[in-house]
Motif scaffolding. Sequence first.
Motif, PDB file in Angstrom:
ATOM      1  N   ASP A   1      -8.679  -1.697   1.559  1.00 36.68           N
ATOM      2  CA  ASP A   1      -7.811  -2.759   1.061  1.00 36.68           C
ATOM      3  C   ASP A   1      -6.531  -2.159   0.500  1.00 36.68           C
ATOM      4  OD1 ASP A   1      -9.669  -4.763   1.664  1.00 36.68           O
ATOM      5  OD2 ASP A   1     -10.710  -4.479  -0.253  1.00 36.68           O
ATOM      6  N   LEU A   2      -5.521  -2.997   0.345  1.00 35.86           N
ATOM      7  CA  LEU A   2      -4.234  -2.565  -0.187  1.00 35.86           C
ATOM      8  C   LEU A   2      -3.974  -3.276  -1.511  1.00 35.86           C
ATOM      9  CD1 LEU A   2      -1.603  -0.973   0.160  1.00 35.86           C
ATOM     10  CD2 LEU A   2      -0.679  -2.941   1.424  1.00 35.86           C
ATOM     11  N   ASP A   3      -4.013  -2.521  -2.599  1.00 34.88           N
ATOM     12  CA  ASP A   3      -3.673  -2.999  -3.942  1.00 34.88           C
ATOM     13  C   ASP A   3      -4.705  -3.939  -4.559  1.00 34.88           C
ATOM     14  OD1 ASP A   3      -1.309  -1.527  -4.017  1.00 34.88           O
ATOM     15  OD2 ASP A   3      -0.188  -3.130  -3.020  1.00 34.88           O
ATOM     16  N   ARG A   4      -5.276  -4.860  -3.772  1.00 36.60           N
ATOM     17  CA  ARG A   4      -6.251  -5.806  -4.312  1.00 36.60           C
ATOM     18  C   ARG A   4      -7.440  -5.927  -3.373  1.00 36.60           C
ATOM     19  NH1 ARG A   4      -5.248  -9.052  -8.445  1.00 36.60           N
ATOM     20  NH2 ARG A   4      -6.703 -10.611  -7.648  1.00 36.60           N
ATOM     21  N   TRP A   5      -8.595  -6.227  -3.961  1.00 33.48           N
ATOM     22  CA  TRP A   5      -9.807  -6.452  -3.197  1.00 33.48           C
ATOM     23  C   TRP A   5      -9.599  -7.570  -2.184  1.00 33.48           C
ATOM     24  CZ3 TRP A   5     -13.950  -3.337  -3.558  1.00 33.48           C
ATOM     25  CH2 TRP A   5     -15.157  -3.752  -2.955  1.00 33.48           C
ATOM     26  N   GLU A   6     -10.107  -7.364  -0.983  1.00 31.18           N
ATOM     27  CA  GLU A   6      -9.976  -8.321   0.116  1.00 31.18           C
ATOM     28  C   GLU A   6      -8.528  -8.516   0.545  1.00 31.18           C
ATOM     29  OE1 GLU A   6     -12.385  -9.161   1.768  1.00 31.18           O
ATOM     30  OE2 GLU A   6     -14.155  -9.052   0.483  1.00 31.18           O
ATOM     31  N   SER A   7      -7.685  -7.530   0.298  1.00 34.76           N
ATOM     32  CA  SER A   7      -6.316  -7.551   0.808  1.00 34.76           C
ATOM     33  C   SER A   7      -6.207  -6.396   1.800  1.00 34.76           C
ATOM     34  CB  SER A   7      -5.309  -7.375  -0.333  1.00 34.76           C
ATOM     35  OG  SER A   7      -3.979  -7.328   0.161  1.00 34.76           O
ATOM     36  N   PRO A   8      -6.488  -6.647   3.083  1.00 32.79           N
ATOM     37  CA  PRO A   8      -6.670  -5.570   4.069  1.00 32.79           C
ATOM     38  C   PRO A   8      -5.466  -4.660   4.209  1.00 32.79           C
ATOM     39  CG  PRO A   8      -7.452  -7.663   4.935  1.00 32.79           C
ATOM     40  CD  PRO A   8      -6.708  -7.971   3.661  1.00 32.79           C
ATOM     41  N   PHE A   9      -5.754  -3.412   4.409  1.00 30.01           N
ATOM     42  CA  PHE A   9      -4.748  -2.385   4.676  1.00 30.01           C
ATOM     43  C   PHE A   9      -4.541  -2.363   6.181  1.00 30.01           C
ATOM     44  CE2 PHE A   9      -3.742   2.314   5.066  1.00 30.01           C
ATOM     45  CZ  PHE A   9      -2.524   2.251   4.426  1.00 30.01           C
ATOM     46  N   GLU A  10      -3.673  -3.248   6.682  1.00 29.40           N
ATOM     47  CA  GLU A  10      -3.581  -3.494   8.112  1.00 29.40           C
ATOM     48  C   GLU A  10      -2.421  -2.800   8.801  1.00 29.40           C
ATOM     49  OE1 GLU A  10      -3.336  -7.702   8.187  1.00 29.40           O
ATOM     50  OE2 GLU A  10      -5.518  -7.987   8.262  1.00 29.40           O
TER      51      GLU A  10
END
Length: 216
Positions: free
Chosen positions: A197-206
Amino acid sequence: MTGADLWSIMSTARVIRRYTDEPVDDATLGRCLEAATWAPSGGNWQAWRFVVLRSPEARAAVARAAVSLAAIEPIYSMVRPDPDDQSRRARSDRATYELHDRAGEQTSVLFTTKDFDSASELLLGGSVYPALQNFLLAARAQGLGACPTSWASYGEDTIREAVGVPDDWLMAGHVVVGWPRGRHGPLRRKPYTEVTDLDRWESPFENAATETGQRP
Protein backbone atom coordinates in the motif's frame (compact mmCIF):
# COMPACT_ATOMS: atom_id res chain seq x y z
CA MET A 1 28.96 -11.06 -7.04
CA THR A 2 27.11 -8.83 -9.47
CA GLY A 3 23.72 -7.31 -8.92
CA ALA A 4 22.27 -9.69 -11.50
CA ASP A 5 23.62 -12.64 -9.50
CA LEU A 6 21.94 -11.36 -6.34
CA TRP A 7 18.56 -10.99 -8.04
CA SER A 8 18.90 -14.48 -9.51
CA ILE A 9 19.78 -16.02 -6.14
CA MET A 10 16.87 -14.34 -4.36
CA SER A 11 14.34 -15.21 -7.05
CA THR A 12 15.34 -18.89 -7.25
CA ALA A 13 15.91 -19.67 -3.55
CA ARG A 14 13.12 -22.20 -3.58
CA VAL A 15 12.64 -24.35 -0.48
CA ILE A 16 14.30 -27.74 -1.00
CA ARG A 17 12.92 -30.72 0.91
CA ARG A 18 14.78 -33.60 -0.73
CA TYR A 19 18.52 -34.14 -0.44
CA THR A 20 21.26 -36.46 -1.59
CA ASP A 21 23.32 -38.51 0.86
CA GLU A 22 26.40 -36.33 0.27
CA PRO A 23 27.36 -34.55 3.51
CA VAL A 24 27.76 -30.79 3.64
CA ASP A 25 31.42 -30.02 4.30
CA ASP A 26 32.44 -27.67 7.09
CA ALA A 27 33.86 -25.01 4.77
CA THR A 28 30.62 -24.68 2.79
CA LEU A 29 28.46 -24.70 5.90
CA GLY A 30 30.83 -22.22 7.54
CA ARG A 31 30.30 -19.73 4.71
CA CYS A 32 26.55 -19.90 5.31
CA LEU A 33 27.05 -19.31 9.02
CA GLU A 34 29.44 -16.45 8.37
CA ALA A 35 26.83 -14.84 6.11
CA ALA A 36 24.34 -15.19 8.96
CA THR A 37 26.59 -13.09 11.19
CA TRP A 38 26.57 -10.29 8.61
CA ALA A 39 22.85 -9.68 9.15
CA PRO A 40 21.56 -6.52 10.84
CA SER A 41 21.49 -6.71 14.64
CA GLY A 42 19.68 -4.33 16.97
CA GLY A 43 22.28 -2.24 18.76
CA ASN A 44 24.85 -4.57 17.17
CA TRP A 45 24.36 -6.80 20.20
CA GLN A 46 24.52 -9.93 18.03
CA ALA A 47 22.59 -11.78 20.71
CA TRP A 48 22.21 -14.87 18.56
CA ARG A 49 23.61 -18.37 18.77
CA PHE A 50 23.58 -20.93 15.96
CA VAL A 51 23.81 -24.66 16.72
CA VAL A 52 24.78 -27.13 14.00
CA LEU A 53 22.88 -30.39 14.62
CA ARG A 54 24.90 -33.19 13.10
CA SER A 55 25.67 -35.90 15.70
CA PRO A 56 23.51 -39.04 15.80
CA GLU A 57 22.06 -37.86 19.12
CA ALA A 58 21.18 -34.39 17.79
CA ARG A 59 19.67 -35.84 14.63
CA ALA A 60 17.60 -38.26 16.68
CA ALA A 61 16.17 -35.32 18.63
CA VAL A 62 15.34 -33.55 15.37
CA ALA A 63 13.60 -36.70 14.13
CA ARG A 64 11.49 -36.81 17.29
CA ALA A 65 10.59 -33.15 16.88
CA ALA A 66 9.59 -33.74 13.26
CA VAL A 67 6.73 -35.95 14.43
CA SER A 68 4.99 -32.57 14.85
CA LEU A 69 3.79 -33.01 11.26
CA ALA A 70 0.62 -34.48 12.74
CA ALA A 71 -0.08 -31.09 14.32
CA ILE A 72 0.21 -29.14 11.09
CA GLU A 73 -1.52 -31.53 8.68
CA PRO A 74 -4.96 -30.04 9.47
CA ILE A 75 -3.61 -26.49 9.07
CA TYR A 76 -2.44 -27.15 5.51
CA SER A 77 -5.11 -29.77 4.71
CA MET A 78 -2.36 -32.32 4.04
CA VAL A 79 -2.66 -36.08 3.63
CA ARG A 80 -0.14 -38.52 2.23
CA PRO A 81 -0.70 -38.50 -1.53
CA ASP A 82 -1.69 -41.58 -3.44
CA PRO A 83 1.41 -43.03 -5.17
CA ASP A 84 -0.27 -42.60 -8.56
CA ASP A 85 -1.13 -38.94 -8.00
CA GLN A 86 1.36 -36.81 -9.95
CA SER A 87 -0.37 -33.45 -9.55
CA ARG A 88 1.66 -30.43 -8.45
CA ARG A 89 0.02 -30.49 -5.01
CA ALA A 90 0.74 -34.19 -4.59
CA ARG A 91 4.39 -33.77 -5.56
CA SER A 92 4.77 -30.90 -3.10
CA ASP A 93 3.08 -32.81 -0.27
CA ARG A 94 5.13 -35.92 -1.03
CA ALA A 95 8.33 -33.91 -0.64
CA THR A 96 7.11 -32.52 2.68
CA TYR A 97 6.35 -35.99 4.01
CA GLU A 98 9.74 -37.22 2.87
CA LEU A 99 11.43 -34.32 4.68
CA HIS A 100 9.72 -35.33 7.91
CA ASP A 101 10.24 -39.06 7.41
CA ARG A 102 13.97 -38.54 6.88
CA ALA A 103 14.41 -35.74 9.40
CA GLY A 104 17.06 -37.63 11.33
CA GLU A 105 19.28 -38.10 8.28
CA GLN A 106 20.22 -34.50 7.49
CA THR A 107 22.40 -31.82 9.01
CA SER A 108 20.39 -28.88 10.29
CA VAL A 109 20.96 -25.60 12.10
CA LEU A 110 19.10 -24.24 15.10
CA PHE A 111 18.80 -20.44 15.35
CA THR A 112 18.37 -18.99 18.84
CA THR A 113 18.28 -15.49 20.30
CA LYS A 114 18.68 -14.18 23.83
CA ASP A 115 15.40 -13.42 25.56
CA PHE A 116 15.31 -9.88 26.95
CA ASP A 117 12.44 -8.68 29.15
CA SER A 118 12.65 -5.25 27.54
CA ALA A 119 11.30 -6.41 24.17
CA SER A 120 8.56 -8.63 22.78
CA GLU A 121 9.43 -11.92 21.11
CA LEU A 122 8.36 -10.40 17.79
CA LEU A 123 10.79 -7.51 18.23
CA LEU A 124 13.59 -9.84 19.32
CA GLY A 125 12.97 -11.89 16.20
CA GLY A 126 13.86 -8.86 14.12
CA SER A 127 17.47 -9.35 15.15
CA VAL A 128 17.72 -13.07 14.36
CA TYR A 129 15.49 -13.71 11.34
CA PRO A 130 17.64 -11.56 9.04
CA ALA A 131 20.50 -13.88 10.05
CA LEU A 132 18.41 -16.89 9.11
CA GLN A 133 17.57 -15.31 5.75
CA ASN A 134 21.24 -14.57 5.10
CA PHE A 135 21.96 -18.23 5.81
CA LEU A 136 19.33 -19.31 3.28
CA LEU A 137 20.67 -17.00 0.57
CA ALA A 138 24.26 -18.10 1.18
CA ALA A 139 23.16 -21.72 0.94
CA ARG A 140 21.45 -21.02 -2.39
CA ALA A 141 24.51 -19.14 -3.69
CA GLN A 142 26.63 -22.24 -3.08
CA GLY A 143 24.18 -24.65 -4.66
CA LEU A 144 22.88 -26.04 -1.38
CA GLY A 145 19.25 -26.72 -0.67
CA ALA A 146 17.64 -25.53 2.55
CA CYS A 147 14.27 -25.67 4.25
CA PRO A 148 13.11 -23.70 7.30
CA THR A 149 10.94 -25.88 9.54
CA SER A 150 8.59 -25.40 12.47
CA TRP A 151 10.18 -28.24 14.46
CA ALA A 152 11.94 -25.90 16.91
CA SER A 153 8.48 -24.63 17.83
CA TYR A 154 6.31 -27.76 17.82
CA GLY A 155 9.18 -29.87 19.18
CA GLU A 156 10.74 -27.17 21.33
CA ASP A 157 11.09 -29.18 24.54
CA THR A 158 12.65 -32.11 22.70
CA ILE A 159 15.29 -30.08 20.90
CA ARG A 160 15.94 -27.69 23.80
CA GLU A 161 16.68 -30.58 26.16
CA ALA A 162 18.82 -32.49 23.66
CA VAL A 163 20.89 -29.44 22.73
CA GLY A 164 21.01 -27.87 26.19
CA VAL A 165 19.57 -24.50 25.19
CA PRO A 166 19.25 -22.33 28.33
CA ASP A 167 15.77 -21.23 29.37
CA ASP A 168 16.59 -17.57 28.76
CA TRP A 169 17.23 -18.19 25.05
CA LEU A 170 14.40 -18.31 22.49
CA MET A 171 14.24 -21.05 19.87
CA ALA A 172 13.82 -18.76 16.88
CA GLY A 173 14.10 -21.10 13.94
CA HIS A 174 15.44 -24.32 12.47
CA VAL A 175 16.79 -25.00 8.97
CA VAL A 176 17.53 -28.32 7.29
CA VAL A 177 20.40 -28.03 4.82
CA GLY A 178 21.94 -30.38 2.26
CA TRP A 179 22.79 -30.96 -1.37
CA PRO A 180 19.53 -30.90 -3.32
CA ARG A 181 17.98 -33.89 -5.02
CA GLY A 182 16.24 -31.86 -7.66
CA ARG A 183 16.67 -28.32 -8.89
CA HIS A 184 16.32 -24.80 -7.65
CA GLY A 185 13.82 -22.82 -9.62
CA PRO A 186 11.82 -19.62 -9.90
CA LEU A 187 9.59 -18.76 -6.95
CA ARG A 188 5.83 -18.43 -7.32
CA ARG A 189 4.76 -15.34 -5.40
CA LYS A 190 2.07 -12.67 -5.66
CA PRO A 191 3.22 -9.50 -7.40
CA TYR A 192 4.50 -7.01 -4.85
CA THR A 193 1.95 -4.47 -6.08
CA GLU A 194 -0.80 -6.74 -4.70
CA VAL A 195 0.61 -6.71 -1.17
CA THR A 196 1.91 -3.13 -0.97
CA ASP A 197 0.00 0.00 0.00
CA LEU A 198 0.99 3.64 -0.40
CA ASP A 199 0.78 5.85 2.71
CA ARG A 200 -2.51 4.32 3.95
CA TRP A 201 -3.93 0.85 4.42
CA GLU A 202 -5.87 -0.36 1.38
CA SER A 203 -4.35 2.40 -0.76
CA PRO A 204 -2.57 0.27 -3.40
CA PHE A 205 0.94 1.04 -4.54
CA GLU A 206 0.02 0.80 -8.22
CA ASN A 207 2.37 3.13 -10.03
CA ALA A 208 5.68 1.35 -9.43
CA ALA A 209 7.59 -0.22 -12.30
CA THR A 210 6.99 -3.97 -12.40
CA GLU A 211 9.39 -5.06 -15.11
CA THR A 212 12.49 -6.76 -13.72
CA GLY A 213 14.56 -5.02 -16.35
CA GLN A 214 14.05 -1.73 -14.50
CA ARG A 215 15.68 -3.04 -11.34
CA PRO A 216 19.17 -1.84 -10.49
